[in-house]
Design a protein around this motif. Structure first.
Motif, PDB file in Angstrom:
ATOM      1  N   LEU A 130       0.829  -1.197   0.000  1.00 29.68           N
ATOM      2  CA  LEU A 130       0.000   0.000   0.000  1.00 29.68           C
ATOM      3  C   LEU A 130       0.869   1.255   0.000  1.00 29.68           C
ATOM      4  CD1 LEU A 130      -2.839   1.309   0.252  1.00 29.68           C
ATOM      5  CD2 LEU A 130      -2.563   1.131   2.732  1.00 29.68           C
ATOM      6  N   TYR A 131       1.902   1.240   0.816  1.00 29.03           N
ATOM      7  CA  TYR A 131       2.830   2.371   0.909  1.00 29.03           C
ATOM      8  C   TYR A 131       3.576   2.575  -0.407  1.00 29.03           C
ATOM      9  CZ  TYR A 131       7.224   4.679   2.310  1.00 29.03           C
ATOM     10  OH  TYR A 131       8.316   5.498   2.401  1.00 29.03           O
ATOM     11  N   ILE A 132       3.984   1.468  -1.041  1.00 29.30           N
ATOM     12  CA  ILE A 132       4.732   1.574  -2.295  1.00 29.30           C
ATOM     13  C   ILE A 132       3.836   2.064  -3.432  1.00 29.30           C
ATOM     14  CG2 ILE A 132       6.071   0.284  -4.012  1.00 29.30           C
ATOM     15  CD1 ILE A 132       6.793  -1.685  -1.766  1.00 29.30           C
ATOM     16  N   SER A 133       2.593   1.634  -3.410  1.00 25.44           N
ATOM     17  CA  SER A 133       1.701   1.904  -4.540  1.00 25.44           C
ATOM     18  C   SER A 133       1.224   3.352  -4.606  1.00 25.44           C
ATOM     19  CB  SER A 133       0.488   0.976  -4.477  1.00 25.44           C
ATOM     20  OG  SER A 133      -0.314   1.283  -3.337  1.00 25.44           O
ATOM     21  N   GLN A 134       1.220   4.055  -3.496  1.00 22.27           N
ATOM     22  CA  GLN A 134       0.691   5.406  -3.473  1.00 22.27           C
ATOM     23  C   GLN A 134       1.745   6.430  -3.892  1.00 22.27           C
ATOM     24  OE1 GLN A 134      -2.697   6.062  -2.746  1.00 22.27           O
ATOM     25  NE2 GLN A 134      -2.580   3.844  -3.075  1.00 22.27           N
ATOM     26  N   LYS A 135       1.287   7.503  -4.516  1.00 24.11           N
ATOM     27  CA  LYS A 135       2.170   8.615  -4.868  1.00 24.11           C
ATOM     28  C   LYS A 135       2.067   9.641  -3.749  1.00 24.11           C
ATOM     29  CE  LYS A 135       1.775   7.960  -9.847  1.00 24.11           C
ATOM     30  NZ  LYS A 135       1.026   6.677  -9.754  1.00 24.11           N
ATOM     31  N   HIS A 136       3.172   9.882  -3.085  1.00 28.56           N
ATOM     32  CA  HIS A 136       3.171  10.673  -1.868  1.00 28.56           C
ATOM     33  C   HIS A 136       3.663  12.091  -2.115  1.00 28.56           C
ATOM     34  CE1 HIS A 136       2.515   6.884   0.169  1.00 28.56           C
ATOM     35  NE2 HIS A 136       3.621   6.404  -0.366  1.00 28.56           N
ATOM     36  N   ALA A 137       3.023  13.040  -1.444  1.00 29.49           N
ATOM     37  CA  ALA A 137       3.461  14.435  -1.493  1.00 29.49           C
ATOM     38  C   ALA A 137       3.978  14.820  -0.115  1.00 29.49           C
ATOM     39  CB  ALA A 137       2.306  15.340  -1.884  1.00 29.49           C
ATOM     40  N   MET A 138       5.188  15.382  -0.076  1.00 29.23           N
ATOM     41  CA  MET A 138       5.773  15.836   1.181  1.00 29.23           C
ATOM     42  C   MET A 138       5.926  17.353   1.130  1.00 29.23           C
ATOM     43  SD  MET A 138       8.735  12.972   1.929  1.00 29.23           S
ATOM     44  CE  MET A 138       9.097  13.713   3.532  1.00 29.23           C
ATOM     45  N   ALA A 139       5.327  18.018   2.130  1.00 25.72           N
ATOM     46  CA  ALA A 139       5.456  19.477   2.186  1.00 25.72           C
ATOM     47  C   ALA A 139       6.910  19.882   2.351  1.00 25.72           C
ATOM     48  CB  ALA A 139       4.606  20.027   3.336  1.00 25.72           C
ATOM     49  N   ASP A 140       7.645  19.106   3.134  1.00 25.33           N
ATOM     50  CA  ASP A 140       9.082  19.328   3.333  1.00 25.33           C
ATOM     51  C   ASP A 140       9.769  18.004   3.055  1.00 25.33           C
ATOM     52  OD1 ASP A 140      11.662  19.696   4.183  1.00 25.33           O
ATOM     53  OD2 ASP A 140      11.144  20.596   6.113  1.00 25.33           O
ATOM     54  N   ASP A 141      10.590  17.960   2.012  1.00 28.69           N
ATOM     55  CA  ASP A 141      11.207  16.707   1.586  1.00 28.69           C
ATOM     56  C   ASP A 141      12.073  16.071   2.653  1.00 28.69           C
ATOM     57  OD1 ASP A 141       9.969  16.792  -0.803  1.00 28.69           O
ATOM     58  OD2 ASP A 141      11.721  17.357  -2.000  1.00 28.69           O
ATOM     59  N   ARG A 142      12.513  16.846   3.647  1.00 30.52           N
ATOM     60  CA  ARG A 142      13.387  16.294   4.676  1.00 30.52           C
ATOM     61  C   ARG A 142      12.670  16.029   5.998  1.00 30.52           C
ATOM     62  NH1 ARG A 142      18.794  16.521   3.163  1.00 30.52           N
ATOM     63  NH2 ARG A 142      18.763  16.107   0.944  1.00 30.52           N
ATOM     64  N   ASP A 143      11.404  16.420   6.100  1.00 20.50           N
ATOM     65  CA  ASP A 143      10.674  16.202   7.353  1.00 20.50           C
ATOM     66  C   ASP A 143      10.001  14.839   7.328  1.00 20.50           C
ATOM     67  OD1 ASP A 143       9.517  16.492   9.816  1.00 20.50           O
ATOM     68  OD2 ASP A 143       7.925  17.846   9.133  1.00 20.50           O
ATOM     69  N   LEU A 144      10.809  13.790   7.353  1.00 19.57           N
ATOM     70  CA  LEU A 144      10.269  12.435   7.256  1.00 19.57           C
ATOM     71  C   LEU A 144       9.364  12.093   8.429  1.00 19.57           C
ATOM     72  CD1 LEU A 144      12.714  12.294   5.246  1.00 19.57           C
ATOM     73  CD2 LEU A 144      12.875   9.889   5.847  1.00 19.57           C
ATOM     74  N   LEU A 145       9.819  12.398   9.631  1.00 19.91           N
ATOM     75  CA  LEU A 145       9.030  12.047  10.803  1.00 19.91           C
ATOM     76  C   LEU A 145       7.716  12.823  10.832  1.00 19.91           C
ATOM     77  CD1 LEU A 145      11.876  11.759  13.456  1.00 19.91           C
ATOM     78  CD2 LEU A 145      10.458   9.902  12.564  1.00 19.91           C
ATOM     79  N   GLY A 146       7.738  14.060  10.370  1.00 19.13           N
ATOM     80  CA  GLY A 146       6.503  14.826  10.275  1.00 19.13           C
ATOM     81  C   GLY A 146       5.525  14.174   9.302  1.00 19.13           C
TER      82      GLY A 146
END
Length: 598
Positions: free
Chosen positions: A499-515
């Motif tokens: 499920l995680y691999i299949s979705q296209k994810h948008a990150m507001a901050d590319d380095r804020d992984l934990l956020g």
């Protein structure tokens, strides 16, 4: 009883140190009597609190004369007018701390139906001071947060380093812990520093015993929880040996430094690339001359000296020379010293600066402690390998090779922008997916193994509502060649990993992984918990090294009489120690209230 026997029994707990209050001599302010743990009978020895030395003591035979003589020679007495290092510690609490104290005082008066004047009385002040004293001596708020993280099923990481001061040759050991709070906030703070036992050699066995003593005996961690800690250290043989029973990763900062040390070795360069070797040597020499001759004040920019052990500083030195090359040449020419620039060719400077820049950038980024860094290791490894372009004739010391572990790969997988692992082979990708699934299954079964299952370096689908598809975007990051593309093939949804691999994810901050994982924890609850355990692990042990960088500036030639406890208190506050900062805030806050109510 011999001295060594006394030392051994102190470690096992058969003997203990006792503060003597009955004696009238002033020496007992600096000595503790060694007594039996059960009967508290003296065994004929006393221990110096300043240097740890054991001295014979028989009250009826020699009295305290031997102790007094030792005390006079043990350490140089500090001038009464000498400024205390503690005077440099800020005592003013921030406004929010004062407001918190105000609120607590109001709550206290309202809940217990007491007049507001109660907080201005001498009795209240005395009680508050005693609570502060007890907290500063016995309390450690940070360790409770570590225990809470472990109890919540998440692993923690720790880094450790050792340092010996240049004047008294006393050795210290530091432990820095790294973990994520339940709100996915990354925490990296110094847990403790301690004087390494003077009588012990710094062997792997002794280092391990001291680490266990600090974590288990002093801070109360369960021995079984030590298996849940991932250590990040340098590659010193004694440290590696000490942590053999536990999980350990090498500090990538040290690994890169080792690569540069071999690549910039003077003898190797003189044989294979004499022009480069001569350029580096000449640049180092001319910078030293500038510093010693007073010429630095006449230049428009500062030239930087090379460090003896930090080989990334070669880049900084060469860059500083190149920036003022023409100006520097003219200044030396006016002094008839231009010969010092004969072996510093601008084109070679440009080449070396360009070659060393990625190494310097990698070290700076991997040393960070305010953001996740373990997820950067695989990417920087690929970047540096391509940058070095090793050929088949290179030996391992010439080619750039990092030892990549499964944890590094899992950390990259947990970065949504790179979860396709495009720099890896299909077999490697499948291995990472299988390992992640195993970790999630073990967590479901309540097993001891968690996110950080790995050997020592030496040796059902989720049904929550999905996030809307991410808007298409161009790949613009520094590592863009391995970043997921919007047209990547979808993966059939079978479990949380797919499920995680299949979705296209948008990150507001590319380095804020934990956020990102905090926001999406309801969609990927198992992976989010895994992210808390893995992404808290630092790529380097630089946090512990920074403690000793501050210590080196504290224990200088003018402060060789500082007691180890004072040094510990001072630079732990300066660096990261949460508990001492709270104590100082409480002190200021309480007296702020007392002043306001008076």
């Amino acid at each position: 009883m011999e001295q060594q026997e006394v030392k051994d029994k102190l470690k096992t707990g058969e003997l203990k140190r006792q503060t003597r209050t009955a004696g009238k001599s002033e020496v007992w302010k600096s000595f503790k009597l060694i007594v039996k743990n059960d009967t508290e009978a003296s065994v004929g020895f006393a221990e110096c609190g300043q240097c740890g030395a054991l001295l014979s003591y028989e009250s009826k035979k020699t009295g305290t004369s031997t102790l007094s003589r030792h005390l006079n020679n043990c350490t140089r007495k500090i001038d009464d007018h000498q400024t205390s290092i503690l005077s440099f510690i800020p005592k003013t609490a921030p406004l929010r701390a004062k407001q918190a104290i105000t609120d607590k005082c109001v709550d206290f008066c309202c809940q217990d139906l007491r007049p507001f004047s109660v907080v201005s009385g001498e009795g209240f002040k005395s009680l508050a001071q005693e609570l502060i004293n007890i907290g500063s001596t016995f309390g450690n708020f940070l360790i409770e947060r570590v225990k809470k993280a472990l109890a919540g099923g998440c692993d923690v990481a720790m880094s450790t380093d050792m340092w010996t001061d240049d004047y008294r040759r006393m050795s210290y050991i530091a432990i820095t812990c790294h973990f994520t709070e339940t709100d996915f906030r990354l925490v990296g703070k110094t847990l403790t520093t301690a004087v390494f036992p003077v009588e012990d050699a710094k062997t792997g066995k002794n280092i391990r015993r001291e680490l266990v003593r600090l974590l288990v005996n002093r801070f109360g961690l369960e021995p079984s929880s030590l298996s849940r800690i991932v250590w990040v250290t340098d590659q010193g043989s004694n440290i590696v040996k000490a942590l053999e029973p536990y999980k350990r990763l090498s500090c990538l900062d040290h690994v890169i430094n080792t690569v540069l040390r071999h690549g910039l070795d003077k003898d190797a360069l003189s044989a294979d690339a004499p022009d480069i070797g001569e350029t580096i040597t000449a640049a180092k020499s001319v910078v030293r001359f500038i510093k010693q001759s007073g010429l630095a004040a006449q230049l428009s920019k500062t030239v930087l000296q090379m460090g003896e052990t930090r080989f990334s500083t070669v880049h900084l030195t060469l860059k500083s020379v190149r920036e003022i090359y023409n100006e520097l040449y003219e200044k030396l020419q006016s002094r008839a010293e231009e010969v010092r620039m004969d072996n510093i060719a601008p084109d070679l400077l440009d080449f070396l600066i360009s070659f060393l820049e990625p190494f310097y950038a990698a070290q700076r980024e991997l040393e960070g402690d305010k953001y996740t860094t373990l997820n950067l290791v695989c990417l920087w490894n690929e970047k540096l390998k391509k940058h070095c372009q090793p050929i088949s004739t290179d030996n391992p010391q010439q080619a750039f090779l990092l030892k990549i572990h499964m944890l590094h790969k899992v950390a990259l997988f947990l970065w949504p922008n790179f979860n396709k692992l495009k720099m890896m082979t299909p077999t490697e990708v499948s291995e990472v997916h299988a390992h992640v699934r195993t970790l999630l299954e073990e967590e479901d079964e309540g097993g001891e193994a968690t996110a950080t299952t790995l050997e020592n370096e030496e040796d059902e689908a989720h049904t929550s509502t999905l996030s809307p598809p991410a808007a298409k975007r161009k790949r613009t990051s520094f590592f863009g060649e391995w970043e997921n593309e919007d047209d990547d093939d979808d993966v059939p949804v079978q479990d949380e990993v797919n499920l995680y691999i299949s979705q296209k994810h948008a990150m507001a901050d590319d380095r804020d992984l934990l956020g990102w994982w905090r926001i999406n924890s309801s969609i990927y609850p198992k992976l989010a918990k895994l992210a808390r355990s893995v992404l808290c692990i630092p790529a380097s042990s630089s946090s512990s090294e920074r403690v000793f960088s501050a210590a080196g500036r504290t224990i200088d030639q003018r402060r060789t009489s500082l007691k180890p406890g004072t040094v510990d208190l001072a630079y732990l506050y300066i660096m990261l120690d949460y508990s001492l900062q709270q104590v100082c805030s409480y002190v200021s806050g309480i007296f702020f209230i007392l002043k306001a109510c008076s």
